[in-house]
Design an enzyme around this catalytic site. Sequence first.
Site, PDB file in Angstrom:
ATOM      1  N   LYS A  97       0.877  -1.167   0.000  1.00 16.55           N
ATOM      2  CA  LYS A  97       0.000   0.000   0.000  1.00 16.55           C
ATOM      3  C   LYS A  97       0.914   1.216   0.000  1.00 16.55           C
ATOM      4  CE  LYS A  97      -3.217   2.818   2.564  1.00 16.55           C
ATOM      5  NZ  LYS A  97      -4.023   3.037   3.777  1.00 16.55           N
ATOM      6  N   ALA A 184      -9.602   5.840   3.440  1.00 14.26           N
ATOM      7  CA  ALA A 184      -9.475   7.002   4.333  1.00 14.26           C
ATOM      8  C   ALA A 184     -10.719   7.875   4.330  1.00 14.26           C
ATOM      9  CB  ALA A 184      -8.268   7.868   3.989  1.00 14.26           C
ATOM     10  N   GLY A 185     -11.036   8.377   5.512  1.00 20.50           N
ATOM     11  CA  GLY A 185     -12.117   9.330   5.669  1.00 20.50           C
ATOM     12  C   GLY A 185     -13.425   8.754   6.173  1.00 20.50           C
TER      13      GLY A 185
END
Lengths: 262, 84
Positions: A97, A184-185
């Site tokens: 990643k 993400a988020g």
Amino acid sequence: MDDALVIGGERLTSRLIMGTGGASSLATLEESLVASGTEVTTVAIRRYAAAGGNSVFAMLERLGVRALPNTAGCFTARDAVLTAQLAREALETDWIKLEVVADEDTLLPDPVELLTAADQLVADGFSVFAYTNDDPILARRLQDVGVAAVMPAGAPIGTGLGILNPHHIAMIAAAAEVPVVLDAGVGTASDAALAMELGCDAVLLASAVTRAHDAPLMARAMRAAVQAGRDAYRAGRIPRRSLARASSPDEGRIDAGPALAD
Amino acid sequence: MTSSPEITVVLDGETTRLAQGITLRETVARHIGRELGPDGTPADGGRLGVAVAVDGAVVPRREWHAHVIAAGSTIDVVTATQGG
């Protein structure tokens, strides 16, 4: 019906990738990973002493969950490439990643360093899972250099702000020829469902579960949300209309005369 | 009695004294508390789960036994830890 996700040459049944970051204890993390149904999880690469030995590696081996090492904390392509090479040697995987961020406050990807690192790592034989901005053009450029997956941020890491630009996420998903993972988020289950409804192939999250009051319960919620969003996407949502459209038949209505207020 | 000569290195960020002539395999084995075979794999049969960089370059585990540590080296031993 078979709806497996093929990513980095592997077939995955679960479209939720739960990361290991931010957990209060290894025991809670283990319980959450199991509740999430994830088959892949992210790990960071750190010095042995600072990591407290290799207890995370041992746990993943025991659970049979595949490790996706990350390059978190890297600000340059050079750091990210060395971290990826160490990860490959330590975990015996060519999956990486790729995170190359611009600064500590936003943790947003640095597009120039990211693309440089992606190019080098692909050439070095890695399956690159590229953490990127919600920018359709950068996603295309990453795909052009040969990444295995494009992973746009819904919002900055750890913010829980959800998907700030759903239109761009949908554009990235519609255009991509490699899997798109919303990364993400995510703050709560509806964010994960929305990502899937927008056409993402999978959702990667960590803090939303590991920092929840009841982490294993949130892991279960995310698992259900990702599945629900995926089913809704495949089922096809109805078009939005400006005026109501009755679902009960007009024919055979009873008529009791004028309204009482008349 | 004279003590055997030592060298100074930086191991995982800490200044450390090692015996002169020690190999990377011996150093890693001591650092992680596991016995390692000649090819760098653990004698206990498990997976190793660590990697090593010397002066910013990865040294594959099969080369550890032949790698004699030079004075002043920076050695990083890394593994997986929790992270998004």
